[in-house]
Enzyme design. Structure first.
Site, PDB file in Angstrom:
ATOM      1  N   HIS A   1       1.830   2.910  11.826  1.00 28.08           N
ATOM      2  CA  HIS A   1       2.778   1.935  12.388  1.00 28.08           C
ATOM      3  C   HIS A   1       2.025   0.773  13.034  1.00 28.08           C
ATOM      4  O   HIS A   1       2.471  -0.380  12.960  1.00 28.08           O
ATOM      5  CB  HIS A   1       3.731   2.624  13.363  1.00 28.08           C
TER       6      HIS A   1
ATOM      7  N   ARG B   1       3.691  -9.567   6.783  1.00 28.92           N
ATOM      8  CA  ARG B   1       4.772  -8.632   6.450  1.00 28.92           C
ATOM      9  C   ARG B   1       5.899  -8.723   7.467  1.00 28.92           C
ATOM     10  O   ARG B   1       7.062  -8.964   7.146  1.00 28.92           O
ATOM     11  CB  ARG B   1       4.199  -7.203   6.433  1.00 28.92           C
TER      12      ARG B   1
ATOM     13  N   GLU C   1      15.334   7.544  10.381  1.00 28.57           N
ATOM     14  CA  GLU C   1      13.895   7.775  10.262  1.00 28.57           C
ATOM     15  C   GLU C   1      13.648   9.283  10.189  1.00 28.57           C
ATOM     16  O   GLU C   1      14.065  10.025  11.072  1.00 28.57           O
ATOM     17  CB  GLU C   1      13.163   7.158  11.473  1.00 28.57           C
TER      18      GLU C   1
ATOM     19  N   GLU D   1      11.882  -1.532   4.646  1.00 25.64           N
ATOM     20  CA  GLU D   1      10.537  -1.899   4.184  1.00 25.64           C
ATOM     21  C   GLU D   1      10.014  -0.659   3.498  1.00 25.64           C
ATOM     22  O   GLU D   1       9.535   0.267   4.134  1.00 25.64           O
ATOM     23  CB  GLU D   1       9.673  -2.317   5.386  1.00 25.64           C
TER      24      GLU D   1
ATOM     25  N   ASP E   1       0.210  -6.329  10.672  1.00 24.67           N
ATOM     26  CA  ASP E   1       0.366  -7.180   9.489  1.00 24.67           C
ATOM     27  C   ASP E   1       1.478  -8.201   9.773  1.00 24.67           C
ATOM     28  O   ASP E   1       2.663  -7.953   9.541  1.00 24.67           O
ATOM     29  CB  ASP E   1       0.715  -6.307   8.269  1.00 24.67           C
TER      30      ASP E   1
ATOM     31  N   GLY F   1      14.473   4.116   6.843  1.00 17.90           N
ATOM     32  CA  GLY F   1      13.068   4.321   7.209  1.00 17.90           C
ATOM     33  C   GLY F   1      12.689   3.384   8.336  1.00 17.90           C
ATOM     34  O   GLY F   1      11.855   2.496   8.184  1.00 17.90           O
TER      35      GLY F   1
ATOM     36  N   GLU G   1       4.395   5.766  -3.381  1.00 18.11           N
ATOM     37  CA  GLU G   1       5.224   6.423  -2.340  1.00 18.11           C
ATOM     38  C   GLU G   1       6.634   6.706  -2.834  1.00 18.11           C
ATOM     39  O   GLU G   1       7.351   7.500  -2.250  1.00 18.11           O
ATOM     40  CB  GLU G   1       5.372   5.601  -1.045  1.00 18.11           C
TER      41      GLU G   1
ATOM     42  N   HIS H   1      -1.525  -5.922   4.508  1.00 18.93           N
ATOM     43  CA  HIS H   1      -2.157  -4.589   4.537  1.00 18.93           C
ATOM     44  C   HIS H   1      -2.063  -3.888   3.171  1.00 18.93           C
ATOM     45  O   HIS H   1      -2.696  -2.874   2.948  1.00 18.93           O
ATOM     46  CB  HIS H   1      -1.572  -3.711   5.646  1.00 18.93           C
TER      47      HIS H   1
ATOM     48  N   GLU I   1      18.684  10.878   2.609  1.00 23.18           N
ATOM     49  CA  GLU I   1      19.408  11.675   1.610  1.00 23.18           C
ATOM     50  C   GLU I   1      20.269  12.736   2.281  1.00 23.18           C
ATOM     51  O   GLU I   1      21.192  13.281   1.670  1.00 23.18           O
ATOM     52  CB  GLU I   1      18.421  12.368   0.648  1.00 23.18           C
TER      53      GLU I   1
HETATM   54  C1  LIG Z   1       6.796   1.543   5.352  1.00 25.65           C
HETATM   55  S1  LIG Z   1       7.454   2.342   6.733  1.00 25.65           S
HETATM   56  C2  LIG Z   1       8.429   1.070   7.498  1.00 25.65           C
HETATM   57  C3  LIG Z   1       8.725   1.323   8.964  1.00 25.65           C
HETATM   58  C4  LIG Z   1       9.482   0.204   9.653  1.00 25.65           C
HETATM   59  N1  LIG Z   1      10.766  -0.047   9.021  1.00 25.65           N
HETATM   60  C5  LIG Z   1       8.674  -1.058   9.698  1.00 25.65           C
HETATM   61  O1  LIG Z   1       9.040  -1.995   8.977  1.00 25.65           O
HETATM   62  O2  LIG Z   1       7.693  -1.115  10.424  1.00 25.65           O
HETATM   63  C6  LIG Z   1       8.628   3.407   5.994  1.00 25.65           C
HETATM   64  C7  LIG Z   1       9.293   4.382   6.952  1.00 25.65           C
HETATM   65  O3  LIG Z   1      10.355   5.012   6.255  1.00 25.65           O
HETATM   66  C8  LIG Z   1      10.394   6.384   6.562  1.00 25.65           C
HETATM   67  N2  LIG Z   1      11.039   7.034   5.405  1.00 25.65           N
HETATM   68  C9  LIG Z   1      10.565   7.091   4.126  1.00 25.65           C
HETATM   69  N3  LIG Z   1      11.429   7.721   3.319  1.00 25.65           N
HETATM   70  C10 LIG Z   1      12.474   8.069   4.096  1.00 25.65           C
HETATM   71  C11 LIG Z   1      13.689   8.767   3.838  1.00 25.65           C
HETATM   72  N4  LIG Z   1      13.975   9.220   2.610  1.00 25.65           N
HETATM   73  N5  LIG Z   1      14.539   8.975   4.864  1.00 25.65           N
HETATM   74  C12 LIG Z   1      14.242   8.541   6.114  1.00 25.65           C
HETATM   75  N6  LIG Z   1      13.093   7.888   6.433  1.00 25.65           N
HETATM   76  C13 LIG Z   1      12.232   7.641   5.424  1.00 25.65           C
HETATM   77  C14 LIG Z   1       8.937   6.768   6.767  1.00 25.65           C
HETATM   78  O4  LIG Z   1       8.818   7.920   7.570  1.00 25.65           O
HETATM   79  C15 LIG Z   1       8.395   5.490   7.438  1.00 25.65           C
HETATM   80  O5  LIG Z   1       8.471   5.574   8.843  1.00 25.65           O
END
Ligand SMILES: C[S@@+](CC[C@H](N)C(=O)[O-])C[C@H]1O[C@@H](n2cnc3c(N)ncnc32)[C@H](O)[C@@H]1O
Length: 353
Positions: free
Chosen positions: A41, A50, A96, A139, A47, A74, A148, A292, A125
């Site tokens: 994080h 972004r 999250e 994001e 970044d 997420g 991913e 990043h 889901e």
């Molecule tokens: C790339 S990070 C982005 C975090 C934040 N939104 C940001 O922009 O800084 C993706 C986040 O989505 C969460 N995530 C990924 N797949 C998910 C899902 N199916 N359900 C809930 N959270 C999810 C991950 O745990 C992660 O914290």
């Protein structure tokens, strides 16, 4: 995604499916454990390209957010949810799955937004919302855009929670490829020649193997612009409001390049863009400021020389790995002018360099 064939008997198939289910759960557990760690994080917040692209996209589109309900898929630290409230959103569901959600709650309180942001600590889901939302922000992009496989979760959320006339932020994603020369490639092979000078024994026979090793590993790095040897070619674009799951689960595209001039081609580079309403674009192109995500470099086994207007054509296929669907299988076929086709395969897994 099914990993078994029709010829497998149902009971065996069930067993296989259970195994694959356990494997998938373990992989998801590892994935969310990774996102429970603060370091990732910190990297995303550092970044600024972004994070400011999202901030600008949300704040400039405040008319779309004002008084509306939003789902942040997420949410991580909740940064995008906070921007949505600043833009006037009435209610944000911040979903999250990782343990970071505990900290997100604290951050929301620190910003006195508890009344507007509801943190839901589960996978999207598995979430239930009492209403459909006007906007989904997320994001979800990984290296090479699709690493991913988080986009699948975002499309799942879109189909379940977004109103018919709702908006996606971002609403378009595209992937590009170009051939490159790699000035460091020869240096990396030097050691197998230098051994003779250093230790008076020869290891030149290692060079073909070393080339194979270089060409197998996917490298994440910011490449100098001068390495690019032709205009880029778009190999994938998706309208996130309408794309189906099958469209994003397999990218398959042809490409053709006309080279700028005399050079040696050591591989190919990919980069991506995502677009938001009101003409805001976040790009990971080598021609702009570093993010990043850097760029993704795919080295080929046998580098070859090109001249001005030499044609390179071929195709690329990118899809989630069958047994580890958050990782990617990449197959690259390329041919110089009327030469022979070369096929290169890559597994984009945790062994990125
Ligand atoms: C790339 S990070 C982005 C975090 C934040 N939104 C940001 O922009 O800084 C993706 C986040 O989505 C969460 N995530 C990924 N797949 C998910 C899902 N199916 N359900 C809930 N959270 C999810 C991950 O745990 C992660 O914290």
């Amino acid at each position: 995604m099914s990993i078994f064939h029709r010829s497998i008997k149902p009971d065996t198939a069930t067993k296989e499916s259970e195994i694959s289910q356990t494997k998938k759960q373990k992989m998801d557990a590892d994935y969310f454990e990774n996102y429970g760690d603060i370091a990732i994080h910190e990297e995303m917040l550092r970044d600024k390209i972004r994070t400011n692209a999202y901030r600008m996209a949300i704040l400039k589109n405040y008319k779309k957010f004002y008084g509306k309900t939003v789902l942040d898929v997420g949410a991580g630290t909740g940064i995008l949810s906070l921007f949505c409230v600043q833009a006037g959103a009435k209610k944000v569901y911040a979903i999250e799955a990782s343990e970071m959600a505990e900290q997100t709650r604290r951050i929301v309180k620190e910003n006195e937004m508890e009344e507007r942001i509801e943190i839901i600590n589960c996978k999207v889901e598995e979430a239930e919302l009492s209403e459909k939302v006007d906007i989904i922000v997320s994001e979800w992009m990984g290296y090479n855009l699709l690493y991913e496989s988080m986009l699948e979760s975002v499309l799942f959320a879109r189909d379940k929670f977004l109103k018919k006339d709702g908006h996606m932020f971002p609403d378009r994603a595209s992937l590009y490829i170009a051939p490159i020369t790699d000035d460091d490639y020869t240096d990396r092979l030097c050691i197998w020649n230098d051994v003779e000078d250093f230790y008076k024994v020869s290891m030149k026979s290692m060079i073909p193997y070393a080339r194979r090793c270089i060409s197998k590993t996917v490298q994440i790095m910011c490449i100098p612009q001068e390495w690019i040897q032709s205009h880029g070619c778009q190999i994938f674009t998706s309208n996130l409001k309408t794309s189906s799951l099958s469209e994003i689960q397999k990218v398959q595209s042809n490409f053709e390049f006309k080279c700028f001039g005399h050079s040696t081609i050591h591989g190919f580079v990919t980069w991506f863009t995502v677009e938001f309403p009101d003409d805001i674009t976040l790009t990971t192109s080598p021609y702009t400021d570093e993010t990043h995500w850097s760029q993704t470099v795919l080295h080929i086994r046998d580098p070859f020389n090109v001249e001005q207007d030499t044609t390179i054509n071929g195709s690329i296929t990118i899809k989630p790995n069958d047994s580890k669907p958050r990782f990617l299988d990449i197959c690259l076929v390329h041919k110089k002018d009327d030469g022979h086709e070369k096929i290169e395969t890559f597994l984009m897994d945790e062994h990125l360099t």
